[in-house]
Design a protein around this motif. Structure first.
Motif, short mmCIF file in Angstrom:
data_model
loop_
_atom_site.label_atom_id
_atom_site.label_comp_id
_atom_site.label_asym_id
_atom_site.label_seq_id
_atom_site.Cartn_x
_atom_site.Cartn_y
_atom_site.Cartn_z
N ARG C 114 0.86 -1.16 -0.02
CA ARG C 114 0.08 0.10 0.11
C ARG C 114 0.92 1.27 0.01
NH1 ARG C 114 -5.06 -0.96 -1.40
NH2 ARG C 114 -5.19 -3.18 -0.90
N ARG C 115 1.85 1.25 0.72
CA ARG C 115 2.66 2.54 1.14
C ARG C 115 3.49 2.60 -0.35
NH1 ARG C 115 4.49 0.62 5.83
NH2 ARG C 115 6.56 -0.24 4.97
N ASP C 116 3.85 1.59 -1.02
CA ASP C 116 4.56 1.89 -2.23
C ASP C 116 3.66 2.50 -3.15
OD1 ASP C 116 6.89 0.88 -1.45
OD2 ASP C 116 7.00 -0.89 -2.63
N ALA C 117 2.38 1.99 -3.40
CA ALA C 117 1.28 2.37 -4.21
C ALA C 117 1.11 3.95 -4.00
CB ALA C 117 -0.01 1.62 -4.17
N ASP C 118 1.08 4.34 -2.46
CA ASP C 118 0.78 5.75 -2.31
C ASP C 118 1.96 6.56 -2.88
OD1 ASP C 118 -1.59 5.15 -1.25
OD2 ASP C 118 -0.82 4.97 0.83
N GLU C 119 3.15 5.95 -2.91
CA GLU C 119 4.23 6.64 -3.28
C GLU C 119 4.06 6.82 -4.70
OE1 GLU C 119 8.33 5.03 -2.99
OE2 GLU C 119 7.90 4.83 -0.99
N MET C 120 3.52 6.03 -5.65
CA MET C 120 3.22 6.22 -7.07
C MET C 120 2.21 7.28 -7.39
SD MET C 120 5.26 4.58 -8.81
CE MET C 120 6.66 3.84 -7.94
N PHE C 121 1.08 7.20 -6.23
CA PHE C 121 0.25 8.13 -6.50
C PHE C 121 0.74 9.68 -6.15
CE2 PHE C 121 -2.97 4.60 -5.96
CZ PHE C 121 -3.68 5.00 -7.11
N ALA C 122 1.94 9.74 -5.18
CA ALA C 122 2.41 10.94 -5.20
C ALA C 122 3.37 11.43 -6.19
CB ALA C 122 3.42 10.85 -4.08
N LEU C 123 4.07 10.50 -6.97
CA LEU C 123 4.85 10.68 -8.04
C LEU C 123 3.76 11.00 -9.32
CD1 LEU C 123 7.54 10.70 -9.27
CD2 LEU C 123 7.08 8.31 -9.84
N PHE C 124 2.55 10.44 -9.31
CA PHE C 124 1.56 10.69 -10.32
C PHE C 124 0.32 11.38 -9.86
CE2 PHE C 124 4.23 7.26 -11.94
CZ PHE C 124 4.73 7.71 -13.18
N PRO C 125 0.59 12.60 -9.34
CA PRO C 125 -0.63 13.19 -8.58
C PRO C 125 -2.18 13.13 -9.40
CG PRO C 125 1.12 14.72 -9.29
CD PRO C 125 1.41 13.58 -9.70
N ASP C 126 -1.97 13.20 -10.62
CA ASP C 126 -3.28 13.21 -11.76
C ASP C 126 -3.92 11.92 -11.44
OD1 ASP C 126 -2.45 15.61 -12.36
OD2 ASP C 126 -2.06 15.14 -14.62
N GLN C 144 -0.88 5.73 -20.05
CA GLN C 144 0.38 5.60 -20.16
C GLN C 144 0.94 5.97 -18.56
OE1 GLN C 144 2.37 4.92 -23.16
NE2 GLN C 144 3.71 4.71 -20.94
N MET C 145 0.37 6.71 -17.78
CA MET C 145 0.93 7.11 -16.63
C MET C 145 0.95 5.71 -15.84
SD MET C 145 1.60 10.38 -16.71
CE MET C 145 1.20 11.74 -17.58
N VAL C 146 -0.39 5.28 -15.97
CA VAL C 146 -0.57 4.10 -15.15
C VAL C 146 0.48 2.93 -15.38
CG1 VAL C 146 -2.24 2.21 -14.61
CG2 VAL C 146 -2.92 4.50 -14.86
N LEU C 168 -0.26 9.90 -28.10
CA LEU C 168 -0.88 10.65 -27.25
C LEU C 168 -0.43 12.12 -27.77
CD1 LEU C 168 1.18 9.36 -24.12
CD2 LEU C 168 -1.11 8.84 -24.93
N ALA C 169 -1.30 13.20 -27.20
CA ALA C 169 -1.14 14.51 -27.83
C ALA C 169 0.24 15.30 -27.44
CB ALA C 169 -2.47 15.31 -27.28
N PRO C 170 0.45 16.19 -28.25
CA PRO C 170 1.91 16.69 -27.86
C PRO C 170 2.18 17.07 -26.33
CG PRO C 170 1.27 17.49 -29.88
CD PRO C 170 0.06 16.75 -29.48
N LEU C 171 1.29 17.78 -26.01
CA LEU C 171 1.22 18.38 -24.40
C LEU C 171 1.33 17.12 -23.48
CD1 LEU C 171 1.06 21.29 -23.80
CD2 LEU C 171 -1.27 20.85 -22.66
N ILE C 172 0.62 16.20 -23.75
CA ILE C 172 0.57 14.86 -22.86
C ILE C 172 2.16 14.22 -23.03
CG2 ILE C 172 -0.39 12.62 -22.19
CD1 ILE C 172 -2.30 14.99 -22.18
N VAL C 173 2.47 14.13 -24.19
CA VAL C 173 3.96 13.66 -24.52
C VAL C 173 5.04 14.05 -23.75
CG1 VAL C 173 5.74 13.15 -26.27
CG2 VAL C 173 3.29 12.77 -26.70
N GLN C 174 4.96 15.50 -23.72
CA GLN C 174 5.81 16.23 -22.93
C GLN C 174 5.89 16.23 -21.45
OE1 GLN C 174 7.02 20.06 -23.82
NE2 GLN C 174 6.83 19.34 -26.18
N GLN C 175 4.77 15.79 -20.83
CA GLN C 175 4.43 15.39 -19.32
C GLN C 175 5.08 13.87 -19.26
OE1 GLN C 175 0.63 14.83 -18.06
NE2 GLN C 175 0.07 17.15 -18.34
N VAL C 176 4.95 13.20 -20.24
CA VAL C 176 5.41 11.65 -20.13
C VAL C 176 6.75 11.75 -19.90
CG1 VAL C 176 5.42 9.46 -20.97
CG2 VAL C 176 3.31 10.50 -20.78
#
Lengths: 578, 291, 247
Positions: C114-126, C144-146, C168-176
């Motif tokens: 659970r802790r590791d998963a929460d870390e992931m949600f911190a890394l990918f806040p969206d 892609q984030m998942v 993916l749209a250019p803006l999303i690609v930059q995020q990735v």
């Protein structure tokens, strides 16, 4: 020539078998076995057609067999019909049930058919057992008469056996002949690759129904003869177990050959006699045999040996005629016009309001990054998908949303990104199936065969015509697939990444081939990732990105277009590393 | 009114058995894309295990149940190794035919050993049941409904709230991806077959006191369960349960109001009706064609 | 010793050769990118490394150990996570469940998981907002984030990424790509297959360019970006006939 020799051989075998039945002293017990084997074999030949040729399962063959048997029994005893009229009645009723069952189920996946046929089998057993007024219930029907042939009464078993053998030989001959006929090849195409069969112009649903109904009809015929052979029938002779026995016979002998059906039937009728020491276990051994055959010998006994000495197909002889391609009328006019074409999968807009016009006689390339909607566009053009919106006009006619075989008939031919050939057929047979298209310009069997060979020759594969496509190297398979499309004489040829997986030499040959096709005035729409190839042979290029058209023009314009460069090489990456 | 309630109760009871077999069948389909035509034989074997342990060997009923379920679990694993595993890379047809072969093998092996005579198995309890006015709730039917309900709840908890359940779902949705994550795909499929065999066995144990234990039991139940899973929406878990109950009720009502000899036909008539009108079933998605 | 070393790697799909003798090395802590047109063998290389496709010849060494031919399950336990092309999110499972399954290669207590998963949600806040949404309902960018989060849950030493920008749209690609750059900062080595050469070269330390299963050129991003062969691999410009004439 070969056909004629085969026919004579078959006739000779028929005469010998019938003569033996009439002359040899056969005791009553052996007589019963032989009559059972010959009537069963006719039903198993039905399995050869539906399961072997068309790849559709039927676990109700005993029910169809029973319908035929009761047709004869009720027809002759209750209705007082003549034997052959009752035989025809039974076969026709079985055929009718086959059409209804197949028609309601064959659009769905294969396991639906398995379940529906099992259910049908159970219902038939229930009805035969309980509809006492007509079927006499579990007691069955006895004193079934045997037929007269003119003055000759076939009352004696040896005469009746001769009749059964005659029917068996005729059926087996027809089923064997069917395999290399237009209908039979279409069935095998559906079995090997249903999608490609549709795109090659075959009405796959219709072909499956025909195969299923033919199988049911043969089941009925065998059953009708069976009723006359034993002169007594009861519902328990046509139960689920018997369907399984018929299925096993087909699988054991080799499911896609008429001889296999006969071998399998003979073995499984005689085997229980030889395997008497197994006593009550012999049906269990059937079950085990089915599993073992599937695991170790999926082609069955005959299939296993047939691999060892495969006979070469009968190819047209003499000079190969040059391939004629119906050059489209008036070069320069648009032959295909797409406007506002869209395909949405849920929320994903795979193709989004795309406009495209292809000039007659031109080579038009459709390019774009992975996932930009190119193959989806091709799938819309060949009827594999129905468009969400938009119009597709081919030669002035609106063809959007038509089924694949209708689009093929309208003149669209195509190849696939991951080659889709009919893998158990030869290169020649694959291409021959292409020439079956209405509008290929060929109207008789001989000219279609010549056209198929000409198409193979056009792509430089005539020498490999008799070879099984699955044993051809990858590059050659691509050429056979193109030849199959050419044999149909399309007005528009769609090529989905024809250069994928080809080495440099093969690519150069492909470029030369495409140039020759353009020289013949054929219109081509090409998806390709190899930009060298695209640049060399395209008259015009359309670029897609995210399902939308982002550029359209000559190669020189398009490949320098900033949006295209960005789509391929990437957007300017300002702050990525920041 | 009382008659209808009585028939509904009986129908739900027998329908619950169909639902259990249909469930095992759907689980295997989802994990392997294989339609297991021997699923009904699992139920038949469960019934025979009970007869052998409790009647022939005279063991206590509870011990018979435990032994039967262990045997069924082992049998499920064996079935996977012998019938599915060697053909796992082949197309749909050979595997289906192989499971049909297995169903013939099992049926006739039992027939050869045990003979064609049907055997009876006493109910789980001597207690006859409860009366509500004119409606009589037979104890065995109550046991069946309660057990099915409990199993459905347990299965829900297993799939929704345990990691193993999640891994099994992952395997059924995308085997290659599951293996990339380190999930033991072969093991999960083995578990699926084992569990499905146990489910089938439970169905057989439950239904044995109502119907006779005979070699025909498997095919009889399996066909209804197949129909149930198509009616519910092929491959859908709630669909299998609803479909099973629906068929149970339909055939009980049909037998009472229309015809007893054709009792077994009502399931198939319902099935054909669905295939013609709504082939995707009650809960099924529209069947999509894919290139 | 390099973290990952391929030598003379060959692979085929049936009779079709996909890789013919590939040599490649990835050092600990690097982002290395594999470039090339469709069908050049980039994805095949990743599939060989992660055990999805047994190579027909050559060697794969990871942290010194030979891993060629091991099953995918075993490779991921050694510390190589593969995020394949097309994301491959389990459609019927929620985002949280997809992410939790990423740790299937490790033996780990439920609480730690659970802790590791929460870390992931911190890394990918969206993603936190979508934690209980089923996979198939997500957009391509969210998927892609998942997929990245799920890959990281394996705690890999080496992360194999196949076309993370696909569709993916250019803006999303930059995020990735910003996230990929961040992943490297956590010490995870990345081998990146990408069609978007410009972006890939912007974050990579080194790049390799493949053509029909062979290495064409290797080097630093700047050198590759200005190399004609690289541009040709994507946009053409080099005549087939010329090349064959040179042979």
């Amino acid at each position: 020539m070969k056909n004629a020799a085969g026919f004579l051989l078959w006739l000779l075998a028929l005469v010998i078998a019938v003569a033996f039945a009439l002359i040899l002293p056969i005791n009553g017990y052996l007589m019963n076995l032989l009559m059972q084997a010959s009537t069963y074999a006719i039903a198993v030949l039905g399995m050869t057609v539906v399961l072997g040729y068309a790849g559709q399962i039927n676990i109700a063959q005993a029910a169809f067999f029973g319908i035929g048997a009761y047709g004869v029994a009720i027809g002759t005893t209750t209705l007082g019909m003549a034997f052959f009229a009752a035989l025809a009645l039974g076969a026709v009723v079985a055929l009718g049930f086959g059409i209804v069952l197949g028609g309601s189920t064959l659009k769905l996946g294969g396991h639906y058919l398995a379940m529906v046929t099992i259910s049908f089998q159970e219902i038939v057993t229930l009805v035969l057992t309980n509809w006492i007024g007509v079927s006499h219930g579990p007691d069955g029907i006895s004193n079934i008469p045997r037929p007269h042939l003119g003055f000759l009464a076939l009352d004696q078993s040896r005469h009746y056996l001769a009749l059964c053998l005659f029917f068996l030989f005729v059926t087996a001959g027809l089923v064997a002949w069917l395999k290399s006929s237009r209908l039979g090849l279409s069935m095998q195409a559906v079995r090997d690759n249903e999608l490609a069969a549709g795109v090659a112009g075959i009405d796959t649903y219709r072909i499956k129904i025909i195969a299923f109904a033919a199988s049911a009809c043969l089941g009925g015929l065998g059953g009708g003869l069976f009723a006359g052979a034993f002169r007594y029938i009861s519902p328990d002779q046509f139960a689920f177990d018997d369907s399984v026995v018929l299925l096993t016979m087909a699988l054991l002998g080799g499911v896609d050959a008429a001889i296999g059906a006969v071998i399998g039937t003979a073995l499984l009728i005689l085997l229980p006699e030889w395997l008497r020491f197994l006593k009550q276990f012999y049906l269990a051994v059937y079950g085990l045999a089915v599993i073992l055959i599937m695991v170790f010998m999926p082609q069955g006994i005959f299939g296993y040996f047939a691999r060892l000495f495969r006979r070469a197909p009968d190819l047209p002889r003499g000079e190969v005629a040059p391939l004629t391609l119906g050059a489209s009328a008036g070069t320069g006019r648009p032959i295909l016009e797409i406007s506002g074409l869209s395909k949405h999968f849920g929320g994903l807009r795979a193709v989004d309001e795309v406009d495209l016009a292809i000039e007659s006689g031109s080579v038009h390339a459709l390019i774009g990054p992975n996932g930009s909607g190119k193959t989806t566009t091709l799938n819309l053009l060949s009827g594999i998908y129905r468009p969400t919106a938009g119009r597709i006009r081919l030669g002035g006619r609106d063809v959007a949303g038509l089924a694949p075989h209708l689009l093929a008939a309208a003149g669209i031919g195509r190849t696939f990104q991951n080659i889709r050939l009919f893998h158990s057929l030869t290169a020649f047979e694959n291409v021959l199936i292409g020439s079956f298209r209405v509008g290929s310009g060929e109207h008789d069997a001989q000219s279609r065969r010549e056209r198929a060979l000409a198409a193979l020759d056009f792509v430089g594969m005539a020498a490999r015509a008799p070879v099984l496509v699955s044993s051809l190297p990858y590059g050659h398979q691509r050429l056979v697939e193109i030849a199959r499309a050419l044999a149909a004489n399309p007005t528009l040829l769609l090529l989905d990444e024809p250069a994928a997986g080809l080495n440099l030499t093969e690519k150069q040959n492909l470029v030369a081939l495409l140039r020759r096709l353009r020289g013949h005035g054929l219109t081509i729409l090409l998806i390709e990732h190899d930009m060298d190839l695209v640049e060399q042979i395209s008259d015009r290029i359309t670029v897609l990105n995210f399902g939308r058209r982002i550029a359209d023009g000559t190669p020189a314009e398009v490949l320098r277009h900033p949006d295209v460069v960005a789509a391929y090489l990437g957007e300017v990456a300002e702050d990525v590393t920041a | 009114m009382a008659i209808i309630l009585q028939l509904l109760f009986t129908g739900l009871g027998i329908g619950a058995v169909y639902a259990l077999v249909a469930l095992g069948f759907v689980l295997i389909y989802r994990a392997t894309n294989v339609v297991n035509f021997a699923q009904g034989q699992f139920a038949m074997l469960g019934g025979y295990c009970m007869v052998i342990t409790t009647v022939d060997l005279g063991l206590p009923y509870w011990l018979g149940v435990v032994i039967s379920l262990v045997v069924m679990a082992l049998f499920g694993a064996l079935f996977n190794l012998g019938v599915y595993y060697p053909l796992r890379h082949r197309s749909f047809l050979p595997v289906v035919i192989s499971t049909i072969g297995a169903s013939i093998l099992i049926t006739n092996l039992v027939l050869a050993i045990y003979g064609p005579e049907p055997t009876t198995l006493p109910g789980m309890t001597d207690y006859p049941g409860i009366s509500f006015g004119a409606v009589f709730l037979d104890a065995q039917y109550l046991v069946i409904i309660a057990t099915t309900l409990a199993l459905v709840i347990l299965q829900y908890i297993f799939f929704e709230h345990t990691m193993v359940g999640k891994k099994m779902q992952a395997v059924s949705q995308d085997k290659e991806m599951a293996s990339l994550l380190g999930i033991n795909v072969t093991g999960m499929i083995m578990l699926t077959f084992t569990y499905s065999a146990v489910l089938g066995g439970i169905a057989g144990i439950l239904v044995a006191p109502i119907l006779f234990v005979s070699v025909g039991l498997g095919a009889q139940i399996a066909l209804k369960a197949f129909a149930a899973s198509i009616i519910g929406g092929f491959g859908d878990v709630p669909g299998a349960i609803v479909g099973g109950l629906l068929i149970g009720v339909a055939e009980t009502l049909g037998a009472f109001y229309i015809s007893v000899p054709y009792k077994d036909a009502f399931a198939f008539i319902l099935l054909f009706a669905f295939l013609l009108i709504r082939p995707q079933g009650i809960f099924g998605e529209k069947i999509a064609q894919k290139a | 010793m390099s973290l990952l070393e391929l030598s003379g790697l060959t692979a085929a799909y049936g009779a079709v050769a996909a890789l013919s003798g590939l040599d490649l090395a990835v050092e600990e802590g690097e982002i290395v990118t594999l470039l090339g047109a469709n069908g050049a063998g980039k994805s095949t290389t990743l599939r060989c490394i992660s055990g999805l496709l047994p190579p027909t010849g050559g060697e794969i060494r990871f942290a010194g150990a030979a891993i060629a031919g091991l099953s995918a399950e075993r490779v991921v336990r050694l510390g190589i996570a593969h995020v394949p092309e097309g994301r491959r999110i389990f459609p019927g499972l929620t985002v949280r469940e997809n992410i939790l399954l990423g740790a299937s290669n490790r033996r780990i207590a439920r609480a730690a998981l659970r802790r590791d998963a929460d870390e992931m949600f911190a890394l990918f806040p969206d993603l936190a907002r979508f934690a209980d949404t089923l996979g198939w309902m997500l957009s391509g960018g969210q998927q892609q984030m998942v997929a990245l989060a799920r890959g990281l849950m394996a705690r890999p030493r080496l992360l194999l990424l196949d076309e993370p920008s696909l569709g993916l749209a250019p803006l999303i690609v930059q995020q990735v790509f910003r996230i990929i750059a961040r992943i490297r900062e956590t010490g995870t080595t990345v081998l990146l297959v990408e069609q978007n050469a410009r972006l890939a070269l912007a974050i990579a330390d080194r790049g390799y360019v493949l053509e029909t299963g062979r290495l064409v050129v290797a080097g630093k991003p700047d050198a590759l970006w200005n190399n004609e062969d690289v541009r040709a691999a994507y946009l053409g410009g080099k005549r087939l006939s010329e090349e064959s004439g040179a042979r």
